[in-house]
Write a protein that holds these residues in place. Structure first.
Motif, PDB file in Angstrom:
ATOM      1  N   ALA A  22      34.625  44.188  44.435  1.00  0.00           N
ATOM      2  CA  ALA A  22      35.668  45.175  44.166  1.00  0.00           C
ATOM      3  C   ALA A  22      36.617  45.217  45.351  1.00  0.00           C
ATOM      4  N   ASP A  23      37.728  45.901  45.161  1.00  0.00           N
ATOM      5  CA  ASP A  23      38.702  46.075  46.243  1.00  0.00           C
ATOM      6  C   ASP A  23      37.988  46.620  47.474  1.00  0.00           C
ATOM      7  N   SER A  24      38.111  45.924  48.595  1.00  0.00           N
ATOM      8  CA  SER A  24      37.364  46.297  49.798  1.00  0.00           C
ATOM      9  C   SER A  24      37.725  47.681  50.312  1.00  0.00           C
ATOM     10  N   LYS A  25      38.947  48.153  49.977  1.00  0.00           N
ATOM     11  CA  LYS A  25      39.385  49.463  50.487  1.00  0.00           C
ATOM     12  C   LYS A  25      38.618  50.618  49.864  1.00  0.00           C
ATOM     13  N   ILE A  26      38.029  50.407  48.673  1.00  0.00           N
ATOM     14  CA  ILE A  26      37.312  51.510  48.019  1.00  0.00           C
ATOM     15  C   ILE A  26      35.813  51.435  48.297  1.00  0.00           C
ATOM     16  N   ALA A 134      36.976  39.394  46.260  1.00  0.00           N
ATOM     17  CA  ALA A 134      36.011  38.705  47.115  1.00  0.00           C
ATOM     18  C   ALA A 134      36.649  38.315  48.447  1.00  0.00           C
ATOM     19  N   ALA A 135      37.901  37.830  48.384  1.00  0.00           N
ATOM     20  CA  ALA A 135      38.610  37.451  49.617  1.00  0.00           C
ATOM     21  C   ALA A 135      38.842  38.666  50.507  1.00  0.00           C
ATOM     22  N   SER A 136      39.172  39.796  49.892  1.00  0.00           N
ATOM     23  CA  SER A 136      39.432  41.006  50.684  1.00  0.00           C
ATOM     24  C   SER A 136      38.156  41.495  51.364  1.00  0.00           C
ATOM     25  N   ILE A 137      37.019  41.322  50.714  1.00  0.00           N
ATOM     26  CA  ILE A 137      35.729  41.713  51.324  1.00  0.00           C
ATOM     27  C   ILE A 137      35.437  40.824  52.538  1.00  0.00           C
ATOM     28  N   CYS A 138      35.646  39.511  52.376  1.00  0.00           N
ATOM     29  CA  CYS A 138      35.426  38.590  53.499  1.00  0.00           C
ATOM     30  C   CYS A 138      36.311  38.954  54.683  1.00  0.00           C
ATOM     31  N   ALA A 139      37.581  39.261  54.399  1.00  0.00           N
ATOM     32  CA  ALA A 139      38.517  39.594  55.469  1.00  0.00           C
ATOM     33  C   ALA A 139      38.126  40.897  56.154  1.00  0.00           C
ATOM     34  N   LYS A 140      37.754  41.890  55.363  1.00  0.00           N
ATOM     35  CA  LYS A 140      37.443  43.206  55.935  1.00  0.00           C
ATOM     36  C   LYS A 140      36.163  43.156  56.770  1.00  0.00           C
ATOM     37  N   VAL A 141      35.155  42.454  56.308  1.00  0.00           N
ATOM     38  CA  VAL A 141      33.909  42.341  57.075  1.00  0.00           C
ATOM     39  C   VAL A 141      34.164  41.618  58.394  1.00  0.00           C
ATOM     40  N   ALA A 142      34.936  40.541  58.330  1.00  0.00           N
ATOM     41  CA  ALA A 142      35.256  39.788  59.555  1.00  0.00           C
ATOM     42  C   ALA A 142      36.062  40.642  60.516  1.00  0.00           C
ATOM     43  N   ARG A 143      36.987  41.409  59.983  1.00  0.00           N
ATOM     44  CA  ARG A 143      37.821  42.273  60.833  1.00  0.00           C
ATOM     45  C   ARG A 143      36.976  43.340  61.514  1.00  0.00           C
ATOM     46  N   ASP A 144      36.059  43.973  60.758  1.00  0.00           N
ATOM     47  CA  ASP A 144      35.190  45.002  61.336  1.00  0.00           C
ATOM     48  C   ASP A 144      34.311  44.427  62.439  1.00  0.00           C
ATOM     49  N   GLN A 145      33.811  43.219  62.237  1.00  0.00           N
ATOM     50  CA  GLN A 145      32.968  42.593  63.252  1.00  0.00           C
ATOM     51  C   GLN A 145      33.775  42.254  64.508  1.00  0.00           C
ATOM     52  N   ALA A 146      35.008  41.792  64.305  1.00  0.00           N
ATOM     53  CA  ALA A 146      35.860  41.463  65.451  1.00  0.00           C
ATOM     54  C   ALA A 146      36.177  42.710  66.280  1.00  0.00           C
ATOM     55  N   VAL A 147      36.434  43.829  65.604  1.00  0.00           N
ATOM     56  CA  VAL A 147      36.741  45.084  66.308  1.00  0.00           C
ATOM     57  C   VAL A 147      35.510  45.581  67.068  1.00  0.00           C
TER      58      VAL A 147
END
Length: 256
Positions: A22-26, A134-147
């Motif tokens: 689903a949309d990673s924002k929700i 699915a792409a948005s989930i990959c991006a958001k998880v990677a972003r959270d880990q980088a932060v």
């Protein structure tokens, strides 16, 4: 900022839906990480790739003399990811993209770049197409880990590292931005200087900077430029030449 591409066979799109992406924002952070693990485990029909842009790179791009705005940067990154998939041997047939800027213009731009592909650009595509979700989930998880795991090269012993999520609606993030501000040098490279939230704090709390050579600033028009101190100054009286010249009646000429 993290951009991501996700791909799967057209015949396996229903399998992608069964993962309940689903949309990673929700989704909560825990839900995103669980779904990311499922995507990572479904390697027999799902592939993904990331392109991470550092805050410092984005700031330098947006604030250089010939500005490289965030929309153009986003478009070029998406184009690079599609090209990366093609270069990696993925047989791409259809592309679904979440829009940045006007969807129709963005879609036309991508079609010019990839005329052989069927391209669909839509607002909120991450909530409309499972592969984009699915792409948005990959991006958001990677972003959270980088932060979470950011390594500060500047050394911030006097400033806490509880900076929250890094989003403007997070009170912890705003508080950290205020506390970590250096009045002269601004922020560490962790912070994007071109980010409006950071710019507001810089303008209100940092030391103001005035550029004397800014010709566009009306307040600087009557001020003497630093370069003027190095200019050759004309003397009001003509100096007598050396006797070597006047005894031989030699004179300086500018034309023959």
């Amino acid at each position: 900022m993290v951009y991501s591409i996700c791909y799967c066979p057209v015949t396996r799109q229903e399998d992608l839906k069964t993962l309940k992406v689903a949309d990673s924002k929700i989704l909560t952070e825990a839900q995103r990480e669980q779904l990311f693990e499922k995507l990572d485990a479904a390697k027999d029909f799902v592939g993904w790739a990331l392109h991470i842009l550092s805050p410092n790179f984005i700031s330098n791009s947006m604030q250089r003399r010939v500005k490289y705005n965030l929309n153009a940067l986003s478009h070029d990154t998406a184009i690079g990811l599609i090209q990366h998939a093609l270069d990696s041997g993925v047989q791409v047939a259809e592309v679904f993209v979440d829009t940045v800027g006007p969807a129709e213009k963005y879609q036309e731009k991508l079609k010019r770049q990839f005329p052989e592909l069927v391209i669909t650009v839509k607002p909120k595509a991450d909530s409309l197409f499972p592969v984009v979700s699915a792409a948005s989930i990959c991006a958001k998880v990677a972003r959270d880990q980088a932060v979470k795991n950011w390594k500060f090269l500047e050394g911030l012993e006097d400033v806490g590292l509880d900076y929250g999520s890094g989003y403007p609606n997070d009170p912890k993030t705003k508080e950290w931005l205020s506390q970590s501000l250096d009045p002269v040098f601004g922020y560490p490279q962790f912070v994007r200087f071109s980010w409006s939230t950071a710019q507001i704090i810089l303008e209100s709390k940092a030391v103001p900077v005035h550029w004397d050579d800014d010709e566009d600033d009306p307040s600087q028009k009557n001020k003497q430029s630093l370069l003027s101190y190095f200019a050759r100054k004309e003397t009001p009286t003509k100096r007598r030449p050396h006797r070597f010249f006047y005894e031989r009646k030699l004179e300086t000429v500018t034309s023959l």
